[in-house]
Write an enzyme that holds these catalytic residues in place. Sequence first.
Site: not given
Ligand code: DGY
Length: 328
Positions: A243, A272, A291
């Site tokens: 993240r 983001e 992402h």
């Molecule tokens: C998640 O699933 O947490 C990812 O960041 C996106 O697939």
Amino acid sequence: MADVQRPRVFVARVIPDEGLAAVSAVCEMDLWDGELPPPRSELLRRVAGCDGVMTLLTDRVDDEFLDAAGPQLKVVSNYAVGFDNIDLEACARRGIPVGNTPGVLTETTADLAWALLMAAARRLPEGDRYVRDGRWKTWGPLLLLGPDVHGATIGIVGFGRIGQAMARRAQGFGMEILYHDVNRLPEAVSSPLGATYVPLEDLLGRSDFVTLHVNLTPETRHLISDSTLALMKPTAVLVNTSRGPVVDQPALARALREGTIWAAGLDVTDPEPIPLEDPLMGLDNCLIVPHIASASRATRGRMAAMAAANLVAGVFGEPLPTRVPVPA
Ligand code: DGY
């Protein structure tokens, strides 16, 4: 006219058919079909009176959201493995189970993290720009040099499913594998992966590649900061597919500009999307993708099926197939 027997659900984005078909077969489904997330006011309006909601990592689920939905809400199904967009305690206080999509995106996410690692090390985006800009005049002995990946040392921060999938890839490249995690794995698990547990400071100081696979929590926010970047090698490459806020972004920009570390490959940013004027955007040694770590057709389909299964189970009062543990 709506069928009164069927639970009402709101699905906050178009997801692959594997999910939508399963939900619409048994529920009265309201689908937000915009490319961008629903604006907050629209989200709060649309969830009102729903029995279940399917959210994305861009939708904040908190007291305000849950109050807007109302006391009949039975389930929140997140179309993601991560759940930092959800206030788990607020859900727990109301007895609402939260579902996520663990497991199905492990290998796909590790593939992308590996691609970032390779691309940042071997300067693929720069090479591509060089060719397209018409600057390729001849074979150059000193052109776009980077570090070897094979035989280097990789430091994996967060050694859950995805971290371990990175270790398997690193084994194939003959790398020394270090890991750090709040939970140290038993030898029986870590030795076959060839991975050695070390304190975070040692991992940062010894690794040629540092790759982040932790959940975002108050403890991991800005785990990578001025002080931890200063521990890394000036030749190191940082990869983040976890993240964005795990990395203090202005600190990373400084480190890349001043040569504290050598390069970075990011799938996630804070915020983001990353603003065009963010200092990272002007740096050739920072590769950024939007992402997309789980973005293979098969994986997004499996995530959709899983998120649908959680939603449907929840609205019919059954246990969720993959439920996020209730906070202690
Ligand atoms: C998640 O699933 O947490 C990812 O960041 C996106 O697939």
